[in-house]
Design a protein around this motif. Structure first.
Motif, PDB file in Angstrom:
ATOM      1  N   LEU A   1       0.829  -1.205   0.000  1.00 54.70           N
ATOM      2  CA  LEU A   1       0.000   0.000   0.000  1.00 54.70           C
ATOM      3  C   LEU A   1       0.864   1.256   0.000  1.00 54.70           C
ATOM      4  CD1 LEU A   1      -2.848  -0.986   2.500  1.00 54.70           C
ATOM      5  CD2 LEU A   1      -2.750  -1.265   0.019  1.00 54.70           C
ATOM      6  N   ASP A   2       1.918   1.248   0.801  1.00 56.88           N
ATOM      7  CA  ASP A   2       2.828   2.404   0.835  1.00 56.88           C
ATOM      8  C   ASP A   2       3.459   2.635  -0.533  1.00 56.88           C
ATOM      9  OD1 ASP A   2       2.260   2.760   3.491  1.00 56.88           O
ATOM     10  OD2 ASP A   2       4.082   1.772   4.227  1.00 56.88           O
TER      11      ASP A   2
ATOM     12  N   THR B   1       0.782   4.169  -2.991  1.00 55.61           N
ATOM     13  CA  THR B   1       0.457   5.574  -2.727  1.00 55.61           C
ATOM     14  C   THR B   1       1.633   6.489  -3.066  1.00 55.61           C
ATOM     15  OG1 THR B   1       1.057   5.252  -0.390  1.00 55.61           O
ATOM     16  CG2 THR B   1      -1.267   5.056  -0.962  1.00 55.61           C
ATOM     17  N   THR B   2       2.843   6.029  -2.773  1.00 50.69           N
ATOM     18  CA  THR B   2       4.030   6.819  -3.115  1.00 50.69           C
ATOM     19  C   THR B   2       4.191   6.935  -4.624  1.00 50.69           C
ATOM     20  OG1 THR B   2       5.156   6.124  -1.083  1.00 50.69           O
ATOM     21  CG2 THR B   2       6.537   6.966  -2.859  1.00 50.69           C
TER      22      THR B   2
ATOM     23  N   ALA C   1       1.839   6.689  -6.892  1.00 47.94           N
ATOM     24  CA  ALA C   1       0.782   7.547  -7.429  1.00 47.94           C
ATOM     25  C   ALA C   1       1.118   9.020  -7.207  1.00 47.94           C
ATOM     26  CB  ALA C   1      -0.551   7.198  -6.790  1.00 47.94           C
ATOM     27  N   ALA C   2       1.680   9.336  -6.059  1.00 51.28           N
ATOM     28  CA  ALA C   2       2.018  10.722  -5.733  1.00 51.28           C
ATOM     29  C   ALA C   2       3.092  11.279  -6.661  1.00 51.28           C
ATOM     30  CB  ALA C   2       2.475  10.824  -4.286  1.00 51.28           C
TER      31      ALA C   2
ATOM     32  N   ALA D   1      -5.503   1.190  -1.114  1.00 52.07           N
ATOM     33  CA  ALA D   1      -4.551   2.304  -1.092  1.00 52.07           C
ATOM     34  C   ALA D   1      -5.230   3.652  -1.322  1.00 52.07           C
ATOM     35  CB  ALA D   1      -3.474   2.087  -2.152  1.00 52.07           C
ATOM     36  N   GLY D   2      -6.539   3.630  -1.541  1.00 51.49           N
ATOM     37  CA  GLY D   2      -7.290   4.865  -1.757  1.00 51.49           C
ATOM     38  C   GLY D   2      -7.205   5.412  -3.162  1.00 51.49           C
ATOM     39  N   LEU D   3      -6.649   4.641  -4.096  1.00 48.67           N
ATOM     40  CA  LEU D   3      -6.439   5.136  -5.453  1.00 48.67           C
ATOM     41  C   LEU D   3      -7.696   5.108  -6.300  1.00 48.67           C
ATOM     42  CD1 LEU D   3      -2.965   3.543  -6.298  1.00 48.67           C
ATOM     43  CD2 LEU D   3      -3.490   5.713  -5.171  1.00 48.67           C
TER      44      LEU D   3
END
Length: 317
Positions: A90-91, A94-95, A97-98, A116-118
């Motif tokens: 998950l980390d 998210t990283t 995607a950022a 991951a909230g994507l």
């Protein structure tokens, strides 16, 4: 070189994982090198249990750290999508995607993207058999179980198993055009595109014989004015049976499939030739540039001239 990283977590579906490797490795033109480097990545020193038609273990040649510079990250499906997602995965997502990496999932890999909230507030898909659970577990995701894949720009999701091939070919088409995607599709003995969606697979219907030879004939005769009667005669069925079998096997009608085939052929000609739009319209069976522009705009989202200009601009990068 575009780096495609494949996230191999424990319980990954073997077919989904190897699909990514095979399709992108097939994306090259004669006399040229592949524009992709594929990395299968897992936790350092980890042996991954992969499940396809049977069980086996693999040692990935790259670690999660090797995804730090990946341009695209693909998350294959998981045997048990109910298992708690690994925090490091998950980390990583998210990283990535950022920093602007493109992220795609195959089958139940969508559960990792959702965790991951994507996928919050976005339309997404997964295997039809897991769609209800995805919607229940992650209510902020707009789950559509009827399609083969969904492209939201930076984040993409696909349906189960073979839809991962459709997704990978779509990514190649997006990166390098329809011609290279068609080369890759021929090498893996796959249609360059499949119209329709996975709704056609939810309930099994005996198709009464493959329409693939008929569809191949239609592709070879795109320049002609193909009527339903002639297509049905070629398939040796009635028009009513043709429509029923076409919908069962492709999820759409013969005429809608024909329009999409013509648009894709127009894309190839725009990429590989300097033919005027009027000539291309005639070659692909639209008859006039106005009709080509209308169908092209509806399905590609731009005009033929704008598409050609953007494609050539990408090739010069």
């Amino acid at each position: 070189m575009h780096v495609v990283g494949v996230l191999a977590v424990d319980g990954v579906v073997g077919f989904d994982l190897t699909t990514v490797c095979q399709v992108f490795a097939s994306a090259w033109s004669p006399g040229e090198e592949s524009p992709y480097e594929v990395r299968v990545c897992s936790a350092e020193d980890a042996l991954v249990t992969a499940v396809g038609t049977g069980s086996f273990r693999l040692s990935a040649p790259f670690t999660l750290a090797d995804l730090a510079d990946a341009d695209t990250i693909v998350v294959p499906g998981l045997r048990d999508h109910r298992q708690p997602p690994a925090p490091e995965a998950l980390d990583l997502l998210t990283t990535a995607a950022a920093r602007g990496a493109r992220i795609a999932s195959i089958c139940t890999g969508a559960f990792l993207l959702a965790a991951a909230g994507l996928l919050d507030g976005a339309r997404a898909t997964t295997h039809w058999d897991a769609a209800a659970r995805l919607a229940e577990t992650y209510p902020r995701v707009q789950v559509d179980p009827s399609v083969l894949f969904i492209d939201n720009g930076q984040v993409l999701t696909s349906a189960g198993v073979c839809a991962g091939i459709d997704l990978c070919l779509h990514l190649i088409r997006r990166d390098h055009g329809a011609a290279l995607a068609a080369h890759a599709a021929r090498r893996i003995v796959m249609p360059p595109y499949r119209d329709g969606g996975q709704a056609q697979f939810i309930e099994y219907e005996r198709p009464g014989g493959s329409l693939q030879p008929t569809m191949d004939w239609m592709r070879d005769n795109l320049h002609r004015d193909l009527a339903l009667d002639e297509i049905a005669e070629r398939a040796r069925v009635s028009v009513r049976t043709l429509n029923r079998r076409f919908r069962a096997q492709t999820g759409t009608t013969p005429l809608r499939w024909l329009v999409l085939a013509r648009v894709h052929r127009a894309q190839e000609l725009l990429e590989t030739t300097d033919l005027p739009v009027e000539v291309i319209a005639d070659h692909v069976g639209f008859g006039s540039a106005a009709v080509l522009r209308r169908h092209f705009g509806e399905r590609v989202g731009s005009s033929p001239i704008a598409y050609r200009t953007e494609f050539r601009r990408k090739q010069l990068r």
